[in-house]
Design an enzyme around this catalytic site. Structure first.
Site, PDB file in Angstrom:
ATOM      1  N   ASP A 124       2.779   5.550  -6.713  1.00 34.07           N
ATOM      2  CA  ASP A 124       4.035   5.313  -5.913  1.00 34.07           C
ATOM      3  C   ASP A 124       5.307   5.090  -6.992  1.00 34.07           C
ATOM      4  O   ASP A 124       6.370   5.466  -6.506  1.00 34.07           O
ATOM      5  CB  ASP A 124       3.997   4.143  -5.068  1.00 34.07           C
ATOM      6  CG  ASP A 124       2.970   4.399  -3.976  1.00 34.07           C
ATOM      7  OD1 ASP A 124       2.963   5.635  -3.548  1.00 34.07           O
ATOM      8  OD2 ASP A 124       2.378   3.477  -3.406  1.00 34.07           O
TER       9      ASP A 124
ATOM     10  N   HIS B 241       0.892  -1.266  -0.012  1.00 36.48           N
ATOM     11  CA  HIS B 241      -0.013   0.074  -0.045  1.00 36.48           C
ATOM     12  C   HIS B 241       0.963   1.238  -0.162  1.00 36.48           C
ATOM     13  O   HIS B 241       1.629   1.375  -0.996  1.00 36.48           O
ATOM     14  CB  HIS B 241      -0.995  -0.083   1.176  1.00 36.48           C
ATOM     15  CG  HIS B 241      -2.183   0.791   1.189  1.00 36.48           C
ATOM     16  ND1 HIS B 241      -2.476   1.638   0.142  1.00 36.48           N
ATOM     17  CD2 HIS B 241      -3.002   1.197   2.237  1.00 36.48           C
ATOM     18  CE1 HIS B 241      -3.669   2.483   0.665  1.00 36.48           C
ATOM     19  NE2 HIS B 241      -3.850   2.060   1.754  1.00 36.48           N
TER      20      HIS B 241
ATOM     21  N   HIS C  43      -2.409  -2.309  -9.988  1.00 36.48           N
ATOM     22  CA  HIS C  43      -3.395  -1.711  -8.915  1.00 36.48           C
ATOM     23  C   HIS C  43      -4.557  -2.555  -8.913  1.00 36.48           C
ATOM     24  O   HIS C  43      -4.898  -3.042 -10.053  1.00 36.48           O
ATOM     25  CB  HIS C  43      -3.740  -0.114  -9.289  1.00 36.48           C
ATOM     26  CG  HIS C  43      -4.041   0.698  -8.317  1.00 36.48           C
ATOM     27  ND1 HIS C  43      -5.625   0.622  -7.766  1.00 36.48           N
ATOM     28  CD2 HIS C  43      -3.589   1.484  -7.423  1.00 36.48           C
ATOM     29  CE1 HIS C  43      -5.798   1.415  -6.831  1.00 36.48           C
ATOM     30  NE2 HIS C  43      -4.684   2.034  -6.648  1.00 36.48           N
TER      31      HIS C  43
HETATM   32  N1  CMC Z   1       4.902  -6.625 -10.632  1.00 39.91           N
HETATM   33  C1  CMC Z   1       4.754  -8.039 -11.137  1.00 39.91           C
HETATM   34  N2  CMC Z   1       3.540  -8.771 -11.346  1.00 39.91           N
HETATM   35  C2  CMC Z   1       2.470  -7.960 -10.709  1.00 39.91           C
HETATM   36  C3  CMC Z   1       2.568  -6.830 -10.019  1.00 39.91           C
HETATM   37  C4  CMC Z   1       3.891  -5.971 -10.073  1.00 39.91           C
HETATM   38  N3  CMC Z   1       3.924  -4.984  -9.611  1.00 39.91           N
HETATM   39  N4  CMC Z   1       1.431  -6.394  -9.634  1.00 39.91           N
HETATM   40  C5  CMC Z   1       0.638  -7.717  -9.982  1.00 39.91           C
HETATM   41  N5  CMC Z   1       1.365  -8.607 -10.689  1.00 39.91           N
HETATM   42  C6  CMC Z   1       0.919  -9.755 -11.341  1.00 39.91           C
HETATM   43  C7  CMC Z   1       0.493 -10.971 -10.387  1.00 39.91           C
HETATM   44  O1  CMC Z   1       1.758 -11.687 -10.021  1.00 39.91           O
HETATM   45  C8  CMC Z   1      -0.677 -11.728 -10.921  1.00 39.91           C
HETATM   46  O2  CMC Z   1      -0.017 -12.649 -11.863  1.00 39.91           O
HETATM   47  P1  CMC Z   1      -0.597 -13.901 -11.933  1.00 39.91           P
HETATM   48  O3  CMC Z   1      -1.942 -13.715 -12.684  1.00 39.91           O
HETATM   49  O4  CMC Z   1       0.371 -14.397 -13.178  1.00 39.91           O
HETATM   50  O5  CMC Z   1      -0.775 -14.532 -10.786  1.00 39.91           O
HETATM   51  C9  CMC Z   1      -1.312 -10.645 -11.739  1.00 39.91           C
HETATM   52  O6  CMC Z   1      -0.307  -9.625 -12.081  1.00 39.91           O
HETATM   53  C10 CMC Z   1      -2.485  -9.719 -10.806  1.00 39.91           C
HETATM   54  O7  CMC Z   1      -2.069  -9.427  -9.702  1.00 39.91           O
HETATM   55  P2  CMC Z   1      -2.920  -9.567  -8.271  1.00 39.91           P
HETATM   56  O8  CMC Z   1      -1.683  -9.673  -7.251  1.00 39.91           O
HETATM   57  O9  CMC Z   1      -3.851 -10.523  -8.393  1.00 39.91           O
HETATM   58  O10 CMC Z   1      -3.441  -7.883  -8.035  1.00 39.91           O
HETATM   59  P3  CMC Z   1      -3.916  -7.491  -7.034  1.00 39.91           P
HETATM   60  O11 CMC Z   1      -4.847  -6.490  -7.117  1.00 39.91           O
HETATM   61  O12 CMC Z   1      -4.243  -8.501  -5.668  1.00 39.91           O
HETATM   62  O13 CMC Z   1      -2.753  -6.529  -6.320  1.00 39.91           O
HETATM   63  C11 CMC Z   1      -1.281  -4.745  -5.941  1.00 39.91           C
HETATM   64  C12 CMC Z   1      -2.486  -4.985  -6.414  1.00 39.91           C
HETATM   65  C13 CMC Z   1      -1.260  -3.055  -5.954  1.00 39.91           C
HETATM   66  C14 CMC Z   1      -1.241  -5.050  -4.533  1.00 39.91           C
HETATM   67  C15 CMC Z   1      -0.217  -5.260  -6.548  1.00 39.91           C
HETATM   68  O14 CMC Z   1      -0.288  -4.824  -8.165  1.00 39.91           O
HETATM   69  C16 CMC Z   1       1.114  -5.120  -6.093  1.00 39.91           C
HETATM   70  O15 CMC Z   1       1.604  -5.564  -5.321  1.00 39.91           O
HETATM   71  N6  CMC Z   1       1.975  -4.091  -6.855  1.00 39.91           N
HETATM   72  C17 CMC Z   1       3.247  -3.520  -6.294  1.00 39.91           C
HETATM   73  C18 CMC Z   1       3.027  -2.628  -4.920  1.00 39.91           C
HETATM   74  C19 CMC Z   1       2.665  -1.399  -5.208  1.00 39.91           C
HETATM   75  O16 CMC Z   1       3.166  -0.825  -6.149  1.00 39.91           O
HETATM   76  N7  CMC Z   1       1.544  -1.021  -4.556  1.00 39.91           N
HETATM   77  C20 CMC Z   1       0.984   0.306  -4.586  1.00 39.91           C
HETATM   78  C21 CMC Z   1      -0.476   0.467  -4.829  1.00 39.91           C
HETATM   79  S1  CMC Z   1      -0.820   2.224  -5.291  1.00 39.91           S
HETATM   80  C22 CMC Z   1      -0.817   3.207  -3.929  1.00 39.91           C
HETATM   81  C23 CMC Z   1      -1.807   2.660  -3.116  1.00 39.91           C
HETATM   82  O17 CMC Z   1      -3.007   2.902  -3.329  1.00 39.91           O
HETATM   83  O18 CMC Z   1      -1.300   2.003  -1.949  1.00 39.91           O
END
Ligand code: CMC
Length: 424
Positions: free
Chosen positions: A363, A268, A307
């Site tokens: 971010d 986050h 996201h």
């Molecule tokens: N790098 C590589 N792969 C990713 C990333 C990433 N940053 N984010 C998602 N994926 C992949 C994930 O591994 C999954 O792949 P697969 O379908 O093969 O298993 C697919 O994309 C879908 O991702 P998810 O984990 O199901 O998506 P989510 O909605 O649960 O997670 C998230 C959203 C923001 C937690 C995630 O994208 C992430 O961890 N990003 C990096 C951390 C980050 O930048 N966070 C800041 C968010 S914006 C500011 C805020 O509001 O806090």
């Protein structure tokens, strides 16, 4: 117009049920009537991480994640960032309309005159270790504020609520700046009521021997824009925490501390810190292809990408890129920007990121700007928490005044051991 209902056939019993659909939503409680017999608890939904559950009706922030749209009270984020100050936007988010000139003057006066913290807060903060993480200090100090304002637990009293809201919006920059000065071993700097919200924050952060601190106008404005972009983001993890904690009718200081704790996590608000660490580790644009390959192999994430809601370019990231240019004109270019730009270019052409709709989020660039302004990475989540405090409070107030809301209490599917007796 077609009937706004959903008909469900329960193949266990042969019964069928018709549920109303409102705003594209069925009420989870309407499912309870679906039972196999009189003793059955009734049908529930299972939604870990609340991926498809609306927990509230809200009139504050609108996001269209597929189109990359973000609006506060109907106004597009691009227009607000272009023409408004953070305090104007804070008023808008909290009260629903932009302030008139007179309202803004009164609002600015009120916020400016609540920026001081009790001297005991200073003593409390001085007790932290010299290298304590600023976010840990921030969370604890915000929680401690509740002990200074015990009347804050009168959460149903409208006037009382507003005073606490003003206090929190006014005091979080002071606490944030003190965490920074503490880590540096520098004297804490008192607020200066002549300065703007962000001008005063820069004063409390960076004032040294000068009798009067004057912030660089471009940096003051850049910070104002960054604060506007981070002010609210509807039902994200920390806002959900704020609402959930606040639903017990605890005071807003304790609830805000809890929300800040949720923000602290690396998935986050802690992500901007992780982005900077990642860019520093990559070190050189030459190393990017190898880094991307590791991400694709599942050996880590590309921090600052992806996201839960945006499946398009995060509109805040687009604005932040422009702010970065303004800041670098004053501070000089952060060399990590070249790595970030190249990383973004390569990722956006890569099938892995395209197929998963992974774009830069807010971010990805904010940390590079904060670093150029002279902030250590550990301060980044605190920089997120200052403006988001406003969003949390607006959402908290909406929750408190919503007659449909009650104490938050999800259900579970019990998968543990069935009843058994202790061995005799
Ligand atoms: N790098 C590589 N792969 C990713 C990333 C990433 N940053 N984010 C998602 N994926 C992949 C994930 O591994 C999954 O792949 P697969 O379908 O093969 O298993 C697919 O994309 C879908 O991702 P998810 O984990 O199901 O998506 P989510 O909605 O649960 O997670 C998230 C959203 C923001 C937690 C995630 O994208 C992430 O961890 N990003 C990096 C951390 C980050 O930048 N966070 C800041 C968010 S914006 C500011 C805020 O509001 O806090």
């Amino acid at each position: 117009m077609p009937e706004q209902t959903l008909t469900i056939a329960d193949n266990r019993t042969g019964e069928s049920y018709t549920l109303p659909i409102e705003n594209g939503t069925v009420r989870a409680m309407d499912l309870r009537q679906i039972k196999i017999d009189a003793d059955d608890f009734g049908l529930m939904t299972y939604d870990p991480a609340l991926m498809n559950t609306a927990s509230t009706r809200s009139a504050i922030t609108f996001i269209d994640g597929d189109k990359g749209i973000l609006e506060y009270r109907g106004y597009p984020i691009e227009q607000l960032a272009e023409t408004c100050s953070f305090l104007q936007v804070a008023y808008l988010i909290l009260f629903g309309e932009l302030p008139s000139e007179k309202q803004l003057a009164a609002w600015t006066y009120d916020i400016t005159h609540h920026t001081f913290v009790h001297e005991n807060i200073k003593t409390l903060m001085q007790a932290f270790r010299y290298d304590a993480h600023p976010m840990g200090m921030f969370i604890s100090t915000v929680a401690a504020l509740s002990t200074f304002y015990p009347e804050a637990n009168e959460v149903n009293d409208v006037e009382n609520r507003l005073v606490q809201i003003k206090r929190l919006i006014a005091k979080v920059p002071t606490i944030a700046a003190y965490t920074f000065r503490h880590n540096r071993g520098l004297r804490y700097v008192y607020p200066d009521n002549d300065l703007s919200y962000t001008g005063n924050f820069l004063n409390m952060m960076f004032k040294m021997t000068e009798t009067k601190y004057t912030a660089n106008r471009a940096l003051e404005r850049a910070l104002d824009v960054l604060f506007i972009l981070h002010a609210d983001h509807e039902q994200n993890c920390s806002t959900n925490a704020m609402r959930s904690i606040g639903s017990s009718r605890v005071d807003p200081y304790s609830a805000t501390a809890g929300a800040a704790a949720a923000l602290y996590g690396p998935l986050h608000g802690g992500a901007n810190e992780e982005v900077l660490k990642m860019l520093s580790r990559i070190e050189n644009t030459r190393n990017i292809p190898e880094f991307i390959q590791r991400v694709k192999n599942g050996e880590g994430k590309l921090m600052g990408f992806g996201h839960r809601v945006y499946k398009n370019y995060d509109p805040r990231a687009r604005i932040i890129k422009r702010v970065a240019d303004d800041v670098f004109e004053v501070t000089g270019r952060n060399r990590l920007l070249d790595i970030a730009l190249e990383l973004e270019r390569i990722a956006l052409e890569d099938e892995y990121f395209i197929s998963r709709k992974l774009y830069p989020n807010v971010d990805f660039y904010s940390g590079i700007i904060y670093q150029a302004m002279g902030l250590p990475v550990a301060m980044f989540p605190v920089m997120f928490a200052i403006p988001r405090t406003l969003g949390w409070l607006a959402q908290w107030q909406e929750m408190i005044t919503d007659s449909e809301q009650k104490i938050t209490r999800p259900r579970q599917i019990f998968v543990g051991h069935p009843r058994r007796d202790l061995p005799t």
